[in-house]
Motif scaffolding. Structure first.
Motif, mmCIF file in Angstrom:
data_model
loop_
_atom_site.group_PDB
_atom_site.id
_atom_site.type_symbol
_atom_site.label_atom_id
_atom_site.label_comp_id
_atom_site.label_asym_id
_atom_site.label_seq_id
_atom_site.Cartn_x
_atom_site.Cartn_y
_atom_site.Cartn_z
ATOM 1 N N PRO A 44 0.810 -1.237 0.000
ATOM 2 C CA PRO A 44 0.000 0.000 0.000
ATOM 3 C C PRO A 44 0.839 1.282 0.000
ATOM 4 C CG PRO A 44 -0.111 -1.094 2.158
ATOM 5 C CD PRO A 44 0.666 -1.977 1.252
ATOM 6 N N LEU A 45 2.137 1.161 0.184
ATOM 7 C CA LEU A 45 2.992 2.354 0.254
ATOM 8 C C LEU A 45 3.784 2.605 -1.023
ATOM 9 C CD1 LEU A 45 4.398 1.833 3.867
ATOM 10 C CD2 LEU A 45 2.590 3.399 3.161
ATOM 11 N N THR A 46 3.511 1.846 -2.090
ATOM 12 C CA THR A 46 4.304 1.974 -3.319
ATOM 13 C C THR A 46 4.172 3.345 -3.970
ATOM 14 O OG1 THR A 46 2.504 0.972 -4.595
ATOM 15 C CG2 THR A 46 4.288 -0.482 -3.852
ATOM 16 N N GLU A 47 3.110 4.055 -3.705
ATOM 17 C CA GLU A 47 2.941 5.391 -4.292
ATOM 18 C C GLU A 47 3.996 6.369 -3.779
ATOM 19 O OE1 GLU A 47 -0.401 7.099 -1.172
ATOM 20 O OE2 GLU A 47 -1.052 6.162 -3.022
ATOM 21 N N ASN A 48 4.649 6.038 -2.680
ATOM 22 C CA ASN A 48 5.678 6.904 -2.107
ATOM 23 C C ASN A 48 7.075 6.606 -2.648
ATOM 24 O OD1 ASN A 48 3.928 8.311 -0.179
ATOM 25 N ND2 ASN A 48 3.751 6.308 0.783
#
Length: 154
Positions: A121-125
């Motif tokens: 869920p943190l790949t956008e960062n």
């Protein structure tokens, strides 16, 4: 004697005339001074009214500026909180990416899968390079086994 009486008779008239003129001059002077003081008082009162009006206008402008400054400060604080949160998420994402790489290098499958699950869920960062590394590692994840019922369903 008539010569002597004439000047004496004239002297009281002259004294009365001088006293009358003096009183008239004094009354005129008092009236003139009273008028000057009244005009000066009116100017002072008028300037006080104008100054009071200007102070109220300045106070309203200051209040508006103060309110605008407070709103801007609040907006900047909110933006700062968002940026700090995003920075924390980015740091967490890279920490998890490093954990996943280390677990993959050491062949610790369970740790690898755990780090990749938390990282998803943190790949956008992640930056483009970080995302490319994530995708390479994600390809190494074991694919979920499909049962025969799932493959036969349309």
């Amino acid at each position: 004697m008539s010569k002597n009486q004439t000047p004496t008779a004239e002297k009281p008239q002259t004294a009365e005339q001088n006293a009358g003129l003096s009183r008239k001059k004094r009354d005129a002077l008092v009236t003139y001074l009273a008028a000057l003081f009244a005009i000066a008082f009116l100017f002072v009162a008028l300037s006080m009214i104008i100054e009071n009006h200007n102070l109220k206008a300045d106070n309203e402008n200051f209040s508006n500026s103060s309110a605008t400054a407070l709103e801007r400060a609040e907006a900047l604080q909110n933006e700062n909180r968002e940026l700090l949160s995003k920075a924390e998420d980015t740091r967490t994402a890279y920490d998890l990416l490093m954990q996943a790489q280390e677990a993959d290098r050491k062949r610790k499958t369970e740790d690898f899968e755990d780090a990749m699950t938390q990282l998803a869920p943190l790949t956008e960062n992640l930056s483009e390079e970080g995302l490319a590394i994530y995708q390479k590692l994600a390809a190494k994840l074991p694919q979920p086994e499909t049962t025969q019922e799932e493959t036969t369903q349309p």
